[in-house]
Design a protein around this motif. Sequence first.
Motif, PDB file in Angstrom:
ATOM      1  N   THR A 376       0.683  -1.267  -0.158  1.00 59.30           N
ATOM      2  CA  THR A 376      -0.113  -0.089   0.112  1.00 59.30           C
ATOM      3  C   THR A 376       0.954   1.073   0.036  1.00 59.30           C
ATOM      4  N   THR A 377       0.258   2.445  -0.129  1.00 57.40           N
ATOM      5  CA  THR A 377       0.781   3.620   0.175  1.00 57.40           C
ATOM      6  C   THR A 377       1.292   3.666   1.854  1.00 57.40           C
ATOM      7  N   PRO A 378       2.252   4.575   2.119  1.00 54.59           N
ATOM      8  CA  PRO A 378       2.902   4.613   3.362  1.00 54.59           C
ATOM      9  C   PRO A 378       1.658   4.400   4.636  1.00 54.59           C
ATOM     10  N   LEU A 379       1.949   3.289   5.369  1.00 54.87           N
ATOM     11  CA  LEU A 379       0.710   3.103   6.342  1.00 54.87           C
ATOM     12  C   LEU A 379       1.100   4.114   7.569  1.00 54.87           C
ATOM     13  N   ILE A 380       0.830   5.320   7.797  1.00 58.12           N
ATOM     14  CA  ILE A 380       1.196   6.286   8.610  1.00 58.12           C
ATOM     15  C   ILE A 380       0.064   7.169   8.728  1.00 58.12           C
ATOM     16  N   PRO A 381      -0.173   7.675   9.840  1.00 56.37           N
ATOM     17  CA  PRO A 381      -1.439   8.859  10.020  1.00 56.37           C
ATOM     18  C   PRO A 381      -0.854  10.065   9.070  1.00 56.37           C
ATOM     19  N   GLU A 382       0.388  10.441   8.920  1.00 61.84           N
ATOM     20  CA  GLU A 382       0.628  11.447   8.267  1.00 61.84           C
ATOM     21  C   GLU A 382       0.536  11.408   6.753  1.00 61.84           C
ATOM     22  N   TRP A 383       0.353  10.217   6.135  1.00 62.97           N
ATOM     23  CA  TRP A 383       0.290  10.085   4.715  1.00 62.97           C
ATOM     24  C   TRP A 383      -1.019  10.867   3.891  1.00 62.97           C
ATOM     25  N   GLY A 384      -2.079  10.738   4.706  1.00 63.99           N
ATOM     26  CA  GLY A 384      -3.485  11.316   3.967  1.00 63.99           C
ATOM     27  C   GLY A 384      -2.983  12.663   3.471  1.00 63.99           C
ATOM     28  N   ALA A 385      -2.613  13.563   4.120  1.00 63.88           N
ATOM     29  CA  ALA A 385      -2.521  14.908   3.542  1.00 63.88           C
ATOM     30  C   ALA A 385      -1.546  15.085   2.269  1.00 63.88           C
ATOM     31  N   VAL A 386      -0.621  13.937   2.200  1.00 69.74           N
ATOM     32  CA  VAL A 386       0.235  13.923   0.875  1.00 69.74           C
ATOM     33  C   VAL A 386      -0.644  13.609  -0.458  1.00 69.74           C
ATOM     34  N   GLU A 387      -1.730  12.886  -0.256  1.00 68.23           N
ATOM     35  CA  GLU A 387      -2.749  12.598  -1.387  1.00 68.23           C
ATOM     36  C   GLU A 387      -3.599  13.605  -1.686  1.00 68.23           C
ATOM     37  N   ASN A 388      -3.533  14.714  -1.129  1.00 69.55           N
ATOM     38  CA  ASN A 388      -4.701  15.656  -1.236  1.00 69.55           C
ATOM     39  C   ASN A 388      -4.129  16.432  -2.578  1.00 69.55           C
ATOM     40  N   ASN A 389      -5.078  17.092  -3.354  1.00 69.75           N
ATOM     41  CA  ASN A 389      -4.857  17.724  -4.650  1.00 69.75           C
ATOM     42  C   ASN A 389      -4.175  19.024  -4.125  1.00 69.75           C
ATOM     43  N   PRO A 390      -3.233  19.578  -5.191  1.00 73.27           N
ATOM     44  CA  PRO A 390      -2.750  18.736  -6.187  1.00 73.27           C
ATOM     45  C   PRO A 390      -1.756  17.906  -5.528  1.00 73.27           C
ATOM     46  N   ASN A 391      -1.695  16.500  -5.959  1.00 72.84           N
ATOM     47  CA  ASN A 391      -0.893  15.415  -5.293  1.00 72.84           C
ATOM     48  C   ASN A 391       0.563  15.894  -6.016  1.00 72.84           C
ATOM     49  N   PRO A 392       1.479  15.725  -5.084  1.00 75.62           N
ATOM     50  CA  PRO A 392       2.892  16.120  -5.474  1.00 75.62           C
ATOM     51  C   PRO A 392       3.658  14.882  -6.318  1.00 75.62           C
ATOM     52  N   ILE A 393       3.113  13.870  -5.804  1.00 73.99           N
ATOM     53  CA  ILE A 393       3.368  12.611  -6.530  1.00 73.99           C
ATOM     54  C   ILE A 393       3.173  12.507  -8.102  1.00 73.99           C
ATOM     55  N   LYS A 394       1.940  13.046  -8.499  1.00 72.65           N
ATOM     56  CA  LYS A 394       1.795  13.107  -9.880  1.00 72.65           C
ATOM     57  C   LYS A 394       2.686  14.160 -10.421  1.00 72.65           C
ATOM     58  N   SER A 395       2.804  15.278  -9.761  1.00 74.93           N
ATOM     59  CA  SER A 395       3.588  16.470 -10.366  1.00 74.93           C
ATOM     60  C   SER A 395       5.108  15.584 -10.611  1.00 74.93           C
ATOM     61  N   TYR A 396       5.500  14.903  -9.746  1.00 75.70           N
ATOM     62  CA  TYR A 396       6.834  14.400  -9.851  1.00 75.70           C
ATOM     63  C   TYR A 396       6.739  13.496 -11.097  1.00 75.70           C
ATOM     64  N   MET A 397       5.847  12.461 -11.233  1.00 73.11           N
ATOM     65  CA  MET A 397       5.605  11.841 -12.464  1.00 73.11           C
ATOM     66  C   MET A 397       5.824  12.588 -13.822  1.00 73.11           C
ATOM     67  N   THR A 398       4.780  13.391 -13.812  1.00 72.46           N
ATOM     68  CA  THR A 398       4.613  14.307 -15.067  1.00 72.46           C
ATOM     69  C   THR A 398       5.886  15.006 -15.337  1.00 72.46           C
ATOM     70  N   ALA A 399       6.820  15.603 -14.296  1.00 74.93           N
ATOM     71  CA  ALA A 399       8.127  16.093 -14.668  1.00 74.93           C
ATOM     72  C   ALA A 399       9.106  15.023 -15.138  1.00 74.93           C
ATOM     73  N   VAL A 400       9.115  13.634 -14.667  1.00 73.35           N
ATOM     74  CA  VAL A 400      10.178  12.877 -15.445  1.00 73.35           C
ATOM     75  C   VAL A 400       9.543  12.386 -16.659  1.00 73.35           C
ATOM     76  N   LEU A 401       8.252  12.307 -16.977  1.00 74.50           N
ATOM     77  CA  LEU A 401       7.899  12.039 -18.495  1.00 74.50           C
ATOM     78  C   LEU A 401       8.194  13.155 -19.448  1.00 74.50           C
ATOM     79  N   ASN A 402       8.073  14.108 -18.595  1.00 77.14           N
ATOM     80  CA  ASN A 402       8.616  15.566 -19.707  1.00 77.14           C
ATOM     81  C   ASN A 402       9.938  15.693 -19.660  1.00 77.14           C
ATOM     82  N   GLY A 403      10.846  14.737 -19.164  1.00 80.48           N
ATOM     83  CA  GLY A 403      12.341  14.917 -19.458  1.00 80.48           C
ATOM     84  C   GLY A 403      13.044  14.979 -18.412  1.00 80.48           C
ATOM     85  N   LYS A 404      12.375  15.679 -17.282  1.00 79.27           N
ATOM     86  CA  LYS A 404      13.662  15.762 -16.043  1.00 79.27           C
ATOM     87  C   LYS A 404      14.129  14.241 -15.550  1.00 79.27           C
ATOM     88  N   SER A 405      15.182  14.409 -14.852  1.00 80.19           N
ATOM     89  CA  SER A 405      15.865  13.222 -14.353  1.00 80.19           C
ATOM     90  C   SER A 405      15.010  12.820 -13.064  1.00 80.19           C
TER      91      SER A 405
END
Length: 425
Positions: A376-405
Amino acid sequence: MKRKLAAAIAIAGMMVSVSACGGGDDDDTKNAGPDSFKGQTLTVWAMDGSTPDQWVKDVTAAFEKKTGAKLKFETQKWDGIQQKITTALSESNPPDVIEVGNTQTPGYAVTGGLADLSDLKKEIGADWTPSVSQSSVYDGKQYAAPWYFVSRTVIYNKKIWAEAGIKDTPKTRDEFFKDLETIGKKTDAEPIYLPGQNWYFFDGLTIGQGADLVRKNGDKYVSNLDDPKVAKAMEIYRKYASYSKAPKDKDEATPQQAEVFAKGRTGAFIGLGWEAGTAVAANKDIEKEIGYFTIPGETADKPESVFLGGSNLAVAEGSKKKPLAEEFLKIALSDRYEGELAKLNGVIPNKKSLETNLKGNAFAEASAPGAAQGGTTPLIPEWGAVENNPNPIKSYMTAVLNGKSPSDAAKQVEAEINKRLAQEN
């Protein structure tokens, strides 16, 4: 877990009737409970779509026979449920048993709202599949019991694969890439539809690399996106995405990937069972072309790891009927009724031995092998806030697919992730 499993699977034509469920005897209903249970009513909150009518009927009969008490199911909607449960757990008369999303469990446990079920785990949970049981544990204690789970698998168009001359489904990741390349060369179809922000698939790849999205830094959790293992997972994702024309800055719901697949010119997508139902609802003719196979891993003997979405059953700490609630859990989670739920809803049960109940359900049979490698995603109480929009994990993925390392993309979002992880619950 926000999805109406039974209805969607029925649309896809994957439902099968109940027969020969696991645990064929009624040992779990023998030895009626103490007389003190008579006259009591146990209240269970279950989410919409989780409890088929036949299952409710059978479990209720077994419970009332064993305990002499009454059983009351109250169906809840997923929208707004976290706040509703949080409020209920703080009241003096909460529901006795509550279905909670597996990744939400730590957040409820940390508040003190859930009862410790460690003794129950010792009694009935010795053979719960570790990958599905871990979401019920917080701070070393069992605050819920694993109930049912679903994972993603490959949903593919058999007609397009035949057009490409592919006769068998792939058993390794490299074979899968080769098949996608063949589809791209020999047909006019898009080999795979994979938008840039399908981050649950990415989380599965991360689990497969033995990594996590966060790490402990002293007494705090911080972003772990700069881990080389996470970067390797993202590179695998980038390879998959290279065979897709899907937007790099959208997720699988924008547009609904199943509706794209329904148009008939997509070789495959990574999805859930209910998405097959969505495709069929959009185009009835696609139903006969739908096939499924387990997401292949690096080697044929080990499927790809997957994100396990699902639900646990918890007992409210404020319940005045905890012993009765545990009697309910012993019945609901018994081989007989856990197996029946798996068969009716096509969901992954909490024990490997009960997966025989999935026979005849094509999607469930394809998704079950990955569950043993799942997480699963990290099983910690603090994790819930990370998934809120705009989700930074999604931003990371898009950046990589657009050419960033991966390293540069991680640096771009880690401050925001760390800020969210530092928020008080």
